[in-house]
Scaffold this motif. Structure first.
Motif, PDB file in Angstrom:
ATOM      1  N   GLY A 135     -32.534  12.579   4.213  1.00  0.00           N
ATOM      2  CA  GLY A 135     -30.885  12.865   4.228  1.00  0.00           C
ATOM      3  C   GLY A 135     -30.368  13.506   3.073  1.00  0.00           C
ATOM      4  N   ILE A 136     -31.084  13.471   1.778  1.00  0.00           N
ATOM      5  CA  ILE A 136     -30.855  14.431   0.791  1.00  0.00           C
ATOM      6  C   ILE A 136     -31.748  15.504   0.590  1.00  0.00           C
ATOM      7  N   GLU A 145     -22.017  10.495  -2.344  1.00  0.00           N
ATOM      8  CA  GLU A 145     -22.166   9.805  -1.096  1.00  0.00           C
ATOM      9  C   GLU A 145     -22.299  10.820  -0.018  1.00  0.00           C
ATOM     10  N   TYR A 146     -22.684  10.219   1.062  1.00  0.00           N
ATOM     11  CA  TYR A 146     -22.628  11.087   2.512  1.00  0.00           C
ATOM     12  C   TYR A 146     -21.335  11.294   2.693  1.00  0.00           C
ATOM     13  N   SER A 147     -21.148  12.116   3.964  1.00  0.00           N
ATOM     14  CA  SER A 147     -19.824  12.704   4.251  1.00  0.00           C
ATOM     15  C   SER A 147     -18.988  11.475   4.785  1.00  0.00           C
ATOM     16  N   GLN A 184     -20.579  15.250  -1.878  1.00  0.00           N
ATOM     17  CA  GLN A 184     -21.715  15.086  -1.066  1.00  0.00           C
ATOM     18  C   GLN A 184     -22.937  14.981  -2.065  1.00  0.00           C
ATOM     19  N   GLY A 219     -26.034  17.553   8.121  1.00  0.00           N
ATOM     20  CA  GLY A 219     -24.820  17.105   8.953  1.00  0.00           C
ATOM     21  C   GLY A 219     -24.699  17.414  10.242  1.00  0.00           C
TER      22      GLY A 219
END
Lengths: 284, 284
Positions: B210-211, B126-128, B97, B188
DNA sequence: CACCTTAAATCGAAAAATCCGATATTACCC
DNA sequence: GGGTAATATCGGATTTTTCGATTTAAGGTG
């Protein structure tokens, strides 16, 4: 590294089996084995996991897949695009203006077909500017266009002078310096110059099109008027579907034949030019 | 067809000379000559005009150029991307992640470096969701993520449970069910569910990122509050730069280790997992 | 015009690669 | 342990590729 090796890789990846890949590619399984081995050695990385029931891609193999695909594809496309049938000697690449397809490209193809059947022909139909670019980049052997730009390595010859006349779907004369339902067809820079000189006060037209035939179709369907090449509209005038606008100024539009100064194949070019000139019996 | 042939083609096209191309590629001129000849034969088309002062592309050659370029490039890129240094045995592809780079990826790389120096490591951050995709496509050997989707060929193990706590740049308590300057960090799906359950009436936050680290930096610079991983903010709380919001609910965020059921290299995977587990001494 | 220079083509032999066919190996299943 | 279904390997024939030397071709030059 060989393209066929990558093709083998792709086939194994697709079928999941060395044997099936071998069948598809018409070689033995040991050949496939050797090809994959060669790939793996050069990449110094395992591409498949060999299992009891076939072969499966490793993570590395998966990564390799897209590269193999593009490599194989580009070779295949190259062959498709530029490979020549066995009975052909060479390919001529001709570029013509969009408007000239019917009048020049089609009859030229015809002529080439019957007078030089061992030469393949490819035609690119575009506006003047992209044609010039392709010529400059060497992608075309010769082109017919308006508004050529002089360049040291290019030869420019006058090819054909077309007469642009104002026609309309109803009999009429020029009124108030402009006719109704007028469509401006973009016949190139020199035409635009002449046009604005002849109609200095004309407001910008409602409709403006880049390709003659499009404008012509529009007029035939919805009525209107515009400048078109005399040769093209002559039959329609004869049929009574179009009328020439009296007193309207005419414009000349010169067309040029442009080609590389020292061509890759002299005979080829000469033949092509001969063909082009032969389809213009009305010119001096 | 061989990639090296196309490379030769490109080099001749670039230098305009067989001899120079030969020098650059460290082969003899006759080799270049043969390679070009082979290409021309297989394509059944001339690619260069040989002149007194070198070689020049024909129109066909120009067309071929872009295909040759993509083919050669894709091979080169393939080698760059997936070729393994001689002293390495394999590459592990780990996905983590975005938020886990500092906490997991970096120390893992370190561990791998000292404990398994014959294994190269590649990390995708990356994202999930994209991580799941890559796993499914076989592009990753293993990944650490939230919200894994169960799939038959994947093994999912619980890896780490993180505690998300609400922190703020000023000491405060929960007011009117929401604190000021609140930044919503997207930790998430399961976090989102818990969050909206805990704050059913909270209006949508002004800022949403998002991060985690991005949100944290924002808060540190401009003030504000938000949920962050306890481990990450602990040192900042100790420094007095951040304050824990009393009475605010905590959330748990489970992290999973996901990998292929029957991996391409069992030992490889085992080592990688061992490394991952070893950097979590605080877990049971 | 003979000579020179530059660039590519060709040739013969050596080396390398590729391919095939047969056989060996491996892993798993019964 | 034998059988089976997969890939790996091996030896030898064949083909391709490469090299080094030489030849050919096309312009220049004195």
């Amino acid at each position: 590294m060989n393209i066929e090796h990558m093709r083998a890789f792709l086939e194994v990846a697709a079928t999941g089996s060395f044997q099936l890949a071998a069948d598809k590619l018409h070689v033995t399984q040991s050949t496939i084995s050797a090809r994959i081995k060669a790939l793996e050695e050069r990449l110094n990385r395992q591409l498949f996991v060999r299992r009891r029931n076939g072969a499966e891609l490793t993570a590395g193999g998966h990564h390799f897949h897209r590269h193999a695909l593009t490599a194989v594809r580009s070779w295949d496309r190259a062959r498709q695009e530029i490979a020549l049938p066995d009975d052909m000697k060479a390919i001529v690449n001709l570029g013509v203006q969009l408007n000239h397809w019917d009048r020049i490209a089609a009859p030229w193809l015809n002529w080439m077909n019957s007078n030089a059947s061992n030469l393949a022909a490819q035609i690119v139909s575009e506006y003047s500017e992209p044609l010039m670019h392709r010529l400059r980049d060497g992608l075309l052997d010769l082109a017919i266009l308006y508004d050529p730009q002089q360049r040291p390595e290019l030869v420019i010859e006058s090819f054909l002078v077309e007469k642009l006349i104002l026609i309309s779907t109803t009999p009429r004369q020029v009124e108030a310096e402009r006719v109704q339902g007028y469509i401006f067809v973009d016949w190139g820079d020199s035409f635009k110059a002449q046009h604005s000189l002849a109609f200095p006060n004309a407001p910008s037209p409602k409709l403006s099109v880049g390709i003659g035939s499009v404008g012509l179709n529009h007029i035939l369907q919805h009525g209107g008027s515009g400048y078109f090449i005399e040769e093209t509209v002559k039959p329609l005038i004869a049929e009574g579907r179009l009328f020439r606008v009296k007193d309207a100024p005419e414009f000349k539009r010169p067309t040029y034949l442009v080609y590389q100064d020292n061509p890759s194949d002299h005979d080829l070019l000469e033949t092509a030019i001969k063909g082009l000139r032969s389809i213009l019996p009305d010119t001096v």
